[in-house]
Scaffold this active site. Structure first.
Site, short mmCIF file in Angstrom:
data_model
loop_
_atom_site.label_atom_id
_atom_site.label_comp_id
_atom_site.label_asym_id
_atom_site.label_seq_id
_atom_site.Cartn_x
_atom_site.Cartn_y
_atom_site.Cartn_z
CE LYS A 41 2.37 -2.34 -4.39
NZ LYS A 41 2.05 -2.01 -2.99
CG ASP A 59 -1.89 -1.17 1.20
OD1 ASP A 59 -2.21 -1.66 0.10
OD2 ASP A 59 -2.28 -1.62 2.29
N GLY A 66 -4.57 -4.21 -3.84
CA GLY A 66 -5.56 -3.17 -4.13
C GLY A 66 -4.79 -1.93 -4.50
CG HIS A 67 -1.99 -1.92 -7.01
ND1 HIS A 67 -1.03 -2.39 -7.85
CD2 HIS A 67 -1.74 -2.51 -5.82
CE1 HIS A 67 -0.24 -3.24 -7.20
NE2 HIS A 67 -0.66 -3.32 -5.96
CD GLN A 99 0.69 -8.92 -2.69
OE1 GLN A 99 1.35 -9.56 -3.47
NE2 GLN A 99 -0.55 -8.57 -2.96
P1 GDP Z 1 -0.80 0.37 -3.52
O1 GDP Z 1 -1.40 -0.91 -3.06
O2 GDP Z 1 0.66 0.45 -3.28
O3 GDP Z 1 -1.16 0.69 -4.95
O4 GDP Z 1 -1.45 1.52 -2.60
P2 GDP Z 1 -3.00 1.65 -2.20
O5 GDP Z 1 -3.76 2.14 -3.37
O6 GDP Z 1 -3.48 0.41 -1.54
O7 GDP Z 1 -2.91 2.74 -1.06
C1 GDP Z 1 -2.35 3.98 -1.26
C2 GDP Z 1 -3.38 5.07 -0.92
O8 GDP Z 1 -2.74 6.31 -0.83
C3 GDP Z 1 -4.45 5.23 -1.96
O9 GDP Z 1 -5.65 5.61 -1.34
C4 GDP Z 1 -3.92 6.37 -2.84
O10 GDP Z 1 -4.96 7.08 -3.49
C5 GDP Z 1 -3.26 7.21 -1.80
N1 GDP Z 1 -2.08 8.00 -2.26
C6 GDP Z 1 -1.11 7.64 -3.11
N2 GDP Z 1 -0.14 8.57 -3.17
C7 GDP Z 1 -0.53 9.55 -2.32
C8 GDP Z 1 0.06 10.78 -1.91
O11 GDP Z 1 1.15 11.17 -2.32
N3 GDP Z 1 -0.65 11.53 -1.00
C9 GDP Z 1 -1.85 11.14 -0.50
N4 GDP Z 1 -2.44 11.93 0.39
N5 GDP Z 1 -2.41 9.98 -0.85
C10 GDP Z 1 -1.77 9.19 -1.74
P1 IMO Z 2 -0.92 -4.16 -2.30
O1 IMO Z 2 -0.47 -4.70 -3.63
C1 IMO Z 2 -0.97 -4.59 2.02
C2 IMO Z 2 -1.13 -8.64 3.63
C3 IMO Z 2 -2.40 -9.11 4.32
C4 IMO Z 2 -1.83 -10.11 5.30
C5 IMO Z 2 -0.69 -10.75 4.50
C6 IMO Z 2 -1.07 -12.04 3.80
O2 IMO Z 2 -2.20 -3.45 -2.34
O3 IMO Z 2 0.17 -3.37 -1.64
P2 IMO Z 2 -2.68 -12.78 1.82
O4 IMO Z 2 -3.99 -12.24 1.35
O5 IMO Z 2 -1.59 -12.68 0.83
O6 IMO Z 2 -2.84 -14.14 2.41
O7 IMO Z 2 -2.26 -11.84 3.06
O8 IMO Z 2 -0.31 -9.80 3.54
N1 IMO Z 2 -1.32 -8.14 2.25
C7 IMO Z 2 -1.22 -6.84 1.91
N2 IMO Z 2 -1.02 -5.76 2.68
N3 IMO Z 2 -1.06 -4.47 0.69
C8 IMO Z 2 -1.25 -5.56 -0.09
O9 IMO Z 2 -1.21 -5.50 -1.44
C9 IMO Z 2 -1.37 -6.81 0.52
N4 IMO Z 2 -1.56 -8.08 0.07
C10 IMO Z 2 -1.52 -8.87 1.14
O10 IMO Z 2 -3.04 -8.05 4.97
O11 IMO Z 2 -1.26 -9.45 6.40
MG MG Z 3 -2.92 -1.60 -1.81
#
Ligand code: GDP
Ligand code: IMO
Ligand code: MG
Length: 426
Positions: free
Chosen positions: A15, A12, A39-40, A221
């Site tokens: 990415k 998270d 979840g991107h 991840q």
């Molecule tokens: P990922 O899994 O690495 O793609 O990240 P996620 O989408 O799960 O979580 C990142 C969260 O931070 C999302 O809600 C994005 O919209 C938000 N986000 C990304 N970059 C920034 C930033 O520079 N500032 C803020 N405030 N939010 C951001």
């Molecule tokens: P993105 O790509 C954050 C965490 C889960 C759990 C562990 C194992 O959005 O960054 P699994 O479902 O693989 O059995 O879970 O890894 N986890 C993540 N945490 N971002 C993710 O993906 C994750 N994918 C799995 O919360 O602790």
């Molecule tokens: Mg994510």
């Protein structure tokens, strides 16, 4: 060349947003591991979209998006996601490609994930329960169904065999789940998947490389969730580090160019497991509130804490990171002081190295404190505009990691990213 973009923390890191920003510089965006546990989040014309399986380049015309062999694919999630992106005018039949070696998540994988987590009691991993672990177990156990198998006449028999095996395993867990409804959805989704572009992924990508196309491999991840090097057993079931790109796409190591590591300006973790810099106080709560730190896949509150340079340095070594993108810098705007973890006190001894095991080990972070800044990073449009205190924070991190932070993301939007044009190398 294949550049790699991946998370350096526990996932998270942002990415999705960063891949979406970089996408126009590439011809191909490819996912090489993970599955619908990811979840991107991206913003398309102001609308928020969360992608779980489709690469984050999908909203750019003329870019090929490849789901590689290292991914575990849930046809049901994929179908829903294809319908979602179609709503934005994306034609997945044109720019989405799936390797025939990609492993398929079946309904009983999800049931097994639940059963396994329940059986662990207080030691549960906090899995997203998407069937990831069981699907990878069937891959290494040599039982899995792969996307190419869906096209074969004997697919239903192969499915029944695997189903029978899984039902027996669920019996051992003493776990019952009515999977009939899931199965109906699954078979409908399989029929849909069969209409998409299913390719021999390794020839597909190597032919594109031969034509001189530029590929960006999109990690899911984060490095600290890597099955070998993360905080085992609180990890996911794939190699999330850059080495996973070769096995997850079928490309040779010499093709790897830049390795772009993404880190938040602080740190979060969702699910169970060790997190040395976690904050349990009002500051942690504040980070969660300002950063909207709730899981993009499960909605669970993310655990929040200070940036951890021991873990980041470890991730830089494992991945061979050549440049860093720092996201969510704007979230720190209102803090009067900040901390950076520079070492761990493990059983009373200070170390800057990641211990092989963090469970049941007393780890106390060693911190260096920094002043907050008086001007919002969120309002900056150029490196020179960044507050002095933020630049000092950044310099300390860069000096420690010996890797340049080239991009500062200061908001969730596609264009909310600051960099110096002369530093662009991808
Ligand atoms: P990922 O899994 O690495 O793609 O990240 P996620 O989408 O799960 O979580 C990142 C969260 O931070 C999302 O809600 C994005 O919209 C938000 N986000 C990304 N970059 C920034 C930033 O520079 N500032 C803020 N405030 N939010 C951001
Ligand atoms: P993105 O790509 C954050 C965490 C889960 C759990 C562990 C194992 O959005 O960054 P699994 O479902 O693989 O059995 O879970 O890894 N986890 C993540 N945490 N971002 C993710 O993906 C994750 N994918 C799995 O919360 O602790
Ligand atoms: Mg994510």
């Amino acid at each position: 060349m294949v550049d790699v973009l991946l998370g350096l923390q526990w996932g998270d890191e942002g990415k999705g947003k960063v891949v979406d920003f970089f996408a126009p510089r590439y011809d191909v965006i490819a996912r090489f591991q993970g599955g619908p546990n990811a979840g991107h989040t991206l913003y398309v014309n102001g609308d928020k979209v969360v992608l779980h399986q489709i690469p984050s380049g999908i909203f750019h015309d003329g870019i090929i998006n490849l789901i590689g062999n290292g991914v575990v694919l849930d046809p049901v999630t994929l179908k829903k996601e294809c319908e979602k992106v179609a709503g934005f005018g994306v034609d997945v039949k044109k720019n989405l490609f799936i390797s025939e070696r990609t492993n398929v998540i079946v309904p009983t994988h999800r049931a097994l994930d639940k059963a396994s987590e329940l059986s662990k009691g207080d030691d549960k991993i906090g899995s997203t329960l998407k069937g990831i672990g069981p699907a990878y177990m069937d891959k290494t156990g040599r039982n899995a169904i792969r996307v190419g198998d869906l096209l074969r006449k004997d697919f239903k028999e192969q499915y029944q065999k695997l189903r029978t095996k899984h039902i027996q395993m669920l019996g051992v867990y003493n776990f019952e789940e009515d999977i009939a409804a899931w199965e109906q959805e699954f078979f409908e989704a399989v029929d849909f998947l069969k209409t998409l572009n299913i390719v021999n992924g390794e020839y597909f990508i190597n032919d594109l490389l031969k034509e001189g196309k530029k590929v960006l491999a999109e990690g899911a991840q984060g490095s600290m969730l890597d099955v070998d090097f993360g905080t085992f057993p609180f990890v996911t079931s794939s190699n999330t580090i850059s080495a996973g790109v070769c096995t997850g796409l079928g490309i040779a190591p010499q093709h790897i160019g830049e390795v772009i590591g993404v880190t938040k300006a602080y740190c979060t973790r969702v699910g169970g497991g060790p997190f040395p810099t976690e904050l349990f106080d009002a500051t942690g709560e504040e980070l969660r509130k300002i950063g909207h730190e709730f899981g993009a896949t499960t909605g669970r509150p993310r655990r929040c804490g200070w940036i951890d340079l021991v873990a980041l340095n470890y991730a830089c070594i494992l991945n061979g990171v050549t440049q860093i993108v720092m996201t969510k810098s704007d979230v720190l705007d209102s803090f009067t002081s900040l901390k950076v973890c520079t070492g761990y006190l493990v059983d009373g001894k200070e170390t800057a190295k990641m211990p092989y095991q963090l469970n049941g080990v007393e780890v106390q972070p060693v911190y260096q404190e920094f002043k907050g800044w008086d001007r919002a990073v969120a309002a900056c449009n150029a490196i020179e505009e960044l507050p002095i205190a933020f630049q000092e924070y950044l310099k300390f991190i860069t000096d420690y990691l010996k890797v340049e932070v080239r991009y500062i993301s200061n908001g969730p939007g596609r264009d909310q990213i600051i960099y110096q044009a002369e530093q662009v190398t991808v």
